[in-house]
Structures are given as C-alpha cells and as structure tokens.
Scaffold this motif. Sequence first.
Motif, mmCIF file in Angstrom:
data_model
loop_
_atom_site.group_PDB
_atom_site.id
_atom_site.type_symbol
_atom_site.label_atom_id
_atom_site.label_comp_id
_atom_site.label_asym_id
_atom_site.label_seq_id
_atom_site.Cartn_x
_atom_site.Cartn_y
_atom_site.Cartn_z
ATOM 1 N N ASN A 26 4.896 3.203 -9.428
ATOM 2 C CA ASN A 26 4.918 2.098 -10.397
ATOM 3 C C ASN A 26 6.285 1.937 -11.042
ATOM 4 O OD1 ASN A 26 2.249 1.340 -10.021
ATOM 5 N ND2 ASN A 26 1.498 2.760 -11.579
ATOM 6 N N LEU A 27 6.931 3.045 -11.391
ATOM 7 C CA LEU A 27 8.224 2.963 -12.060
ATOM 8 C C LEU A 27 9.339 2.493 -11.136
ATOM 9 C CD1 LEU A 27 8.035 6.212 -14.219
ATOM 10 C CD2 LEU A 27 7.929 3.851 -15.041
ATOM 11 N N THR A 28 9.286 2.885 -9.881
ATOM 12 C CA THR A 28 10.348 2.503 -8.951
ATOM 13 C C THR A 28 10.047 1.200 -8.239
ATOM 14 O OG1 THR A 28 9.363 3.757 -7.137
ATOM 15 C CG2 THR A 28 10.986 4.900 -8.511
ATOM 16 N N GLY A 29 8.796 0.767 -8.307
ATOM 17 C CA GLY A 29 8.409 -0.444 -7.603
ATOM 18 C C GLY A 29 8.347 -0.248 -6.099
ATOM 19 N N SER A 30 8.319 1.012 -5.666
ATOM 20 C CA SER A 30 8.352 1.282 -4.231
ATOM 21 C C SER A 30 7.115 0.758 -3.509
ATOM 22 C CB SER A 30 8.513 2.785 -3.960
ATOM 23 O OG SER A 30 7.398 3.499 -4.443
ATOM 24 N N ASN A 31 5.989 0.676 -4.215
ATOM 25 C CA ASN A 31 4.794 0.156 -3.551
ATOM 26 C C ASN A 31 4.920 -1.334 -3.274
ATOM 27 O OD1 ASN A 31 4.673 -0.332 -6.294
ATOM 28 N ND2 ASN A 31 2.465 -0.167 -6.417
ATOM 29 N N ILE A 32 5.773 -2.018 -4.010
ATOM 30 C CA ILE A 32 5.984 -3.447 -3.788
ATOM 31 C C ILE A 32 7.045 -3.670 -2.713
ATOM 32 C CG2 ILE A 32 6.789 -5.592 -4.864
ATOM 33 C CD1 ILE A 32 5.691 -4.450 -7.538
ATOM 34 N N LYS A 33 8.146 -2.896 -2.775
ATOM 35 C CA LYS A 33 9.272 -3.111 -1.865
ATOM 36 C C LYS A 33 9.059 -2.488 -0.492
ATOM 37 C CE LYS A 33 12.654 -3.347 -5.573
ATOM 38 N NZ LYS A 33 13.802 -2.707 -6.197
ATOM 39 N N TRP A 34 8.532 -1.275 -0.449
ATOM 40 C CA TRP A 34 8.467 -0.557 0.811
ATOM 41 C C TRP A 34 7.057 -0.337 1.312
ATOM 42 C CZ3 TRP A 34 11.755 2.961 -2.482
ATOM 43 C CH2 TRP A 34 13.066 2.483 -2.523
ATOM 44 N N GLY A 35 6.079 -0.731 0.573
ATOM 45 C CA GLY A 35 4.708 -0.481 0.990
ATOM 46 C C GLY A 35 4.266 0.912 0.594
ATOM 47 N N GLU A 36 3.274 1.406 1.258
ATOM 48 C CA GLU A 36 2.697 2.697 0.904
ATOM 49 C C GLU A 36 3.632 3.828 1.319
ATOM 50 O OE1 GLU A 36 -1.358 5.107 1.968
ATOM 51 O OE2 GLU A 36 -1.457 2.941 1.752
ATOM 52 N N VAL A 37 3.821 4.772 0.423
ATOM 53 C CA VAL A 37 4.683 5.919 0.718
ATOM 54 C C VAL A 37 3.860 7.048 1.298
ATOM 55 C CG1 VAL A 37 6.354 5.367 -1.082
ATOM 56 C CG2 VAL A 37 4.432 6.860 -1.603
ATOM 57 N N GLU A 38 4.522 7.956 1.964
ATOM 58 C CA GLU A 38 3.861 9.119 2.552
ATOM 59 C C GLU A 38 3.495 10.083 1.437
ATOM 60 O OE1 GLU A 38 2.260 11.034 5.790
ATOM 61 O OE2 GLU A 38 3.274 9.113 5.772
ATOM 62 N N MET A 39 2.231 10.483 1.358
ATOM 63 C CA MET A 39 1.762 11.399 0.322
ATOM 64 C C MET A 39 1.705 12.816 0.872
ATOM 65 S SD MET A 39 -1.261 9.423 -1.684
ATOM 66 C CE MET A 39 -2.190 8.922 -0.258
ATOM 67 N N PRO A 40 1.837 13.802 -0.007
ATOM 68 C CA PRO A 40 1.667 15.180 0.433
ATOM 69 C C PRO A 40 0.270 15.392 1.020
ATOM 70 C CG PRO A 40 2.576 15.121 -1.783
ATOM 71 C CD PRO A 40 2.190 13.715 -1.421
ATOM 72 N N ASP A 41 0.173 16.306 1.983
ATOM 73 C CA ASP A 41 -1.106 16.552 2.655
ATOM 74 C C ASP A 41 -2.209 16.922 1.683
ATOM 75 O OD1 ASP A 41 -0.149 15.963 5.171
ATOM 76 O OD2 ASP A 41 0.404 18.049 5.604
ATOM 77 N N CYS A 42 -1.889 17.714 0.652
ATOM 78 C CA CYS A 42 -2.930 18.143 -0.283
ATOM 79 C C CYS A 42 -3.520 16.948 -1.035
ATOM 80 C CB CYS A 42 -2.396 19.189 -1.264
ATOM 81 S SG CYS A 42 -1.036 18.628 -2.291
ATOM 82 N N VAL A 43 -2.679 15.977 -1.368
ATOM 83 C CA VAL A 43 -3.172 14.786 -2.069
ATOM 84 C C VAL A 43 -4.005 13.931 -1.116
ATOM 85 C CG1 VAL A 43 -2.494 12.652 -3.242
ATOM 86 C CG2 VAL A 43 -1.239 14.770 -3.680
#
Length: 50
Positions: A26-43
Amino acid sequence: MKNETKIKAVKVVSDVLEDIIGDVMNLTGSNIKWGEVEMPDCVRKTLEEE
C-alpha cells in the motif's frame, strides 16, 4: 521446542509478515504499478490454509 509451540510461533510470524507485506504494498503502490508481488512461502501457505 514442542511441535505445538513451533506451529503457533510460525502462525504468529506469518500473520506479522502478511501485515507487513500489505503495508509495504500500500505504501509503495507496488500492487498498482507492478501487480501482485511474490510472497514468502510461509505467508502463501498460511493464506492457502485459510
């Protein structure tokens, strides 16, 4: 460490990481600019279990 304690600890850490990932996206806006980011396996595993 007992298995039950270890499982609880992993779930707590996964919850914290999930919150941090959401905040960073939310703070970087990465979900808007780059789409979904890779999450750690545990998450990812925790989210799939829910």
